[in-house]
Design a protein around this motif. Sequence first.
Motif, short mmCIF file in Angstrom:
data_model
loop_
_atom_site.label_atom_id
_atom_site.label_comp_id
_atom_site.label_asym_id
_atom_site.label_seq_id
_atom_site.Cartn_x
_atom_site.Cartn_y
_atom_site.Cartn_z
N SER A 70 0.85 -1.19 0.00
CA SER A 70 0.00 0.00 0.00
C SER A 70 0.88 1.24 0.00
CB SER A 70 -0.92 0.02 1.22
OG SER A 70 -1.69 1.20 1.26
N ILE A 71 0.59 2.18 -0.93
CA ILE A 71 1.34 3.43 -1.02
C ILE A 71 0.35 4.58 -1.13
CG2 ILE A 71 3.03 4.76 -2.36
CD1 ILE A 71 4.16 2.17 -3.38
N ALA A 72 0.58 5.64 -0.36
CA ALA A 72 -0.26 6.83 -0.44
C ALA A 72 0.20 7.66 -1.64
CB ALA A 72 -0.15 7.65 0.84
N VAL A 73 -0.53 7.53 -2.76
CA VAL A 73 -0.19 8.24 -3.98
C VAL A 73 -1.06 9.48 -4.09
CG1 VAL A 73 -0.08 8.14 -6.50
CG2 VAL A 73 0.51 6.12 -5.13
N PRO A 74 -0.48 10.67 -4.20
CA PRO A 74 -1.29 11.89 -4.33
C PRO A 74 -2.23 11.81 -5.53
CG PRO A 74 1.01 12.44 -3.94
CD PRO A 74 0.96 10.95 -4.19
N GLN A 75 -3.34 12.55 -5.46
CA GLN A 75 -4.30 12.54 -6.55
C GLN A 75 -3.68 13.02 -7.86
OE1 GLN A 75 -7.14 14.74 -3.87
NE2 GLN A 75 -8.64 13.51 -4.97
N TYR A 133 -12.53 0.88 6.28
CA TYR A 133 -12.97 2.04 7.06
C TYR A 133 -13.21 3.24 6.14
CZ TYR A 133 -11.59 -0.10 11.55
OH TYR A 133 -11.50 -0.90 12.66
N TYR A 134 -12.77 3.16 4.91
CA TYR A 134 -12.89 4.24 3.92
C TYR A 134 -14.33 4.27 3.41
CZ TYR A 134 -11.01 7.12 0.04
OH TYR A 134 -10.71 8.13 -0.86
N PRO A 135 -15.01 5.43 3.41
CA PRO A 135 -16.43 5.47 3.01
C PRO A 135 -16.65 4.92 1.60
CG PRO A 135 -15.78 7.54 4.04
CD PRO A 135 -14.51 6.76 3.82
N ALA A 136 -17.57 4.01 1.47
CA ALA A 136 -17.83 3.37 0.17
C ALA A 136 -18.44 4.32 -0.83
CB ALA A 136 -18.74 2.15 0.37
N TYR A 143 -6.95 11.64 3.04
CA TYR A 143 -7.03 10.21 3.35
C TYR A 143 -6.91 9.41 2.06
CZ TYR A 143 -8.81 11.83 7.84
OH TYR A 143 -8.96 12.45 9.05
N TYR A 144 -6.19 8.28 2.12
CA TYR A 144 -5.92 7.46 0.94
C TYR A 144 -6.61 6.10 1.07
CZ TYR A 144 -2.37 11.04 0.33
OH TYR A 144 -1.73 12.24 0.20
N LYS A 145 -7.31 5.72 0.02
CA LYS A 145 -8.04 4.45 0.04
C LYS A 145 -7.07 3.28 0.11
CE LYS A 145 -11.63 4.02 -2.61
NZ LYS A 145 -12.49 3.86 -3.81
N ASP A 193 -9.74 7.79 -5.01
CA ASP A 193 -8.72 7.04 -4.27
C ASP A 193 -8.16 7.85 -3.11
OD1 ASP A 193 -8.95 4.82 -5.87
OD2 ASP A 193 -7.40 5.46 -7.26
N ALA A 194 -8.48 9.14 -3.05
CA ALA A 194 -8.06 9.99 -1.94
C ALA A 194 -9.02 11.16 -1.85
CB ALA A 194 -6.63 10.49 -2.14
N TYR A 195 -9.24 11.68 -0.65
CA TYR A 195 -10.06 12.88 -0.50
C TYR A 195 -9.54 13.70 0.67
CZ TYR A 195 -12.83 10.55 3.24
OH TYR A 195 -13.26 9.92 4.38
N THR A 196 -9.79 15.00 0.60
CA THR A 196 -9.24 15.93 1.58
C THR A 196 -10.36 16.61 2.35
OG1 THR A 196 -7.31 16.36 0.18
CG2 THR A 196 -7.79 17.98 1.90
N LEU A 197 -10.21 16.68 3.67
CA LEU A 197 -11.15 17.36 4.54
C LEU A 197 -10.43 18.49 5.26
CD1 LEU A 197 -12.99 14.25 6.07
CD2 LEU A 197 -13.73 15.69 4.16
#
Length: 596
Positions: free
Chosen positions: A120-125, A483-486, A449-451, A491-495
């Motif tokens: 698993s890698i957190a890849v920016p959008q 835990y990521y909202p379906a 957050y990253y899926k 693949d990523a979202y910012t709050l």
Amino acid sequence: MKKIRLVFFSALLLASSCNKDDVIVDDGPQPPVITLDSDTGIYTVKVGRELTIAPTVEHADDAIVTWTLDNKIVSRQIVYTATWNEVGEYYPVLSVQTEAGKAEEELKVEVLERTPPVVSIAVPQQGLKVVANTDYTIAPTFKYDDLEEFAIEWVRDGKVVSTERSYTFREEALGTYPVTINASNIDGSTTRELEIEVVETMPYAVSFGTPSYFQSSTDRYTFAGRPVYLTPLLEYFDRPQFSWSVNGEPVGCTDGTYVFTPRESGEYDVAVCVTEGGAAPQSLSRDIARAATSLTARVVVHCVPDSETERYRPAGSGSSKYQNEVYEWTPAPGQFIGETSAIGGMTGNETTPEAANAWAERRLAERKFVSLGGFGGYIVVGFDHSIARTENEYDFAVGGNAFASSNEPGIVWVMQDTNGDGLPNDEWYELRGSESGKEGTIGNYAVTYYKPTAPKMNVEWTDSEGESGCIDYLQAYHRQDYYYPAWIPADAYTLRGTRLPSKNRIDPVTGYWSNDAYDWGYADNKGSDNLPGGDATDGSGQRNGFRIANAVQPDGTPVDLQYIDFVKVQVGVNAKSGWLGEISTEVFFFEDLSIQ
């Protein structure tokens, strides 16, 4: 967060002993305490292989021990050994009974055919981008890396360039470079392909935000004489310089935020030009570099023709004191997101924003909790009337489940339906709380957050302060895959929101976690604004009162609101408390206190 388990352990501690004048007095026989030999309560085994579960049990003299599986007794020994011949999930229960009490633990056994590694890698959008001649370290998260023969290979141009868990990439020439990660263990191998783009400068971007995640319009609405605070969102800028204009005319503002106050109704085109400061790269001429790093974004500000009084919707004889609609439920990832157990209550069909909102609306109508996940998660509700500002102590309330040692503060925001369209697409105003303006409180804080790439993995995040971390997957307590909202397809979202300093702590003697209360101004918090009623043990019926007069602009100056139409609660802390998991605000209802 699992507040219920905190109550159980606190009660157990109180039952074990009492403190009289700082002397611990033994009250007699103590109930058994089970400690598993797995931190998560999850055991993984391959088909046909023997698994031994060896917990330790304190105060187990003359105890009756039983292991049950599918309601059948399978062992009467504390150490349990078994072999499973079919792939699946099994839930054995250990029960230890003595005259002093009973302890019970449910475990999860995952019987798998094979468990090759998961990468698993957190890849920016925007993809992985690296400036030429700059080191960039890639550090994936691996699952099943604890199995035998685990190994990693980083491959470029057909050659192995590293066998470490992380790899530092560096290139001079511009272009796109493929990188392959091969991870293997005794059960097999997994390959993850990456593309890294080497650029002369980062792809700068300037934009204006929307009122919420699922809205697309950046238009802003206000009344004549009421200021609008405009702050653009920037990507990759290190030393931005700002220049603002209204309807094409410069206004002399060079700050990152422009406070625009229209004096009469109409539409105003507000633009900001953002230029990256500093010298141009050596390979580009100064003029070309400036053109490449100067970007403009525009936003339309609508000064509505009606007055604030004309937009007011008074309550009638049939008006409800509670919320009547959930307009948006956008939680951060968290342990109750997607959970279909009796506690979590989701159906598994919440795969669209509309379905998620409808589920949350039903839950609130039934006075059941809706979890907002980790930092930044929020819910937006409305009423069938405007809530007026009164001379009472509080104008409205938000139900939570806080108690003395379990507080998960939700920041409250309010909005008027300024444009009159019945939707929460106007200006949000934060309600001031005890931590507003204090050291450690961060405004306009953002978390991405990253899926996860596979089920039952932690959710990784990065934030606007340059920090990173994860929402832990608590396998001992929850069984949903993600835990990521379906209903968030990206693949990523910012709050974004205001972050409060955390007040969670662990007792060095007992090892129990406590989330201390904030003084006032937050939902799901046992502060001085806690209204009468509620259970002090599990927080049921707990609620906080809020005053519309506490609404403020982003710089903390008051906003003179005569009423509100929409309320938003947003998780205000980015922290986790060990086995309790992420600090996550829960809401149960929203109540207009002027209606009896």
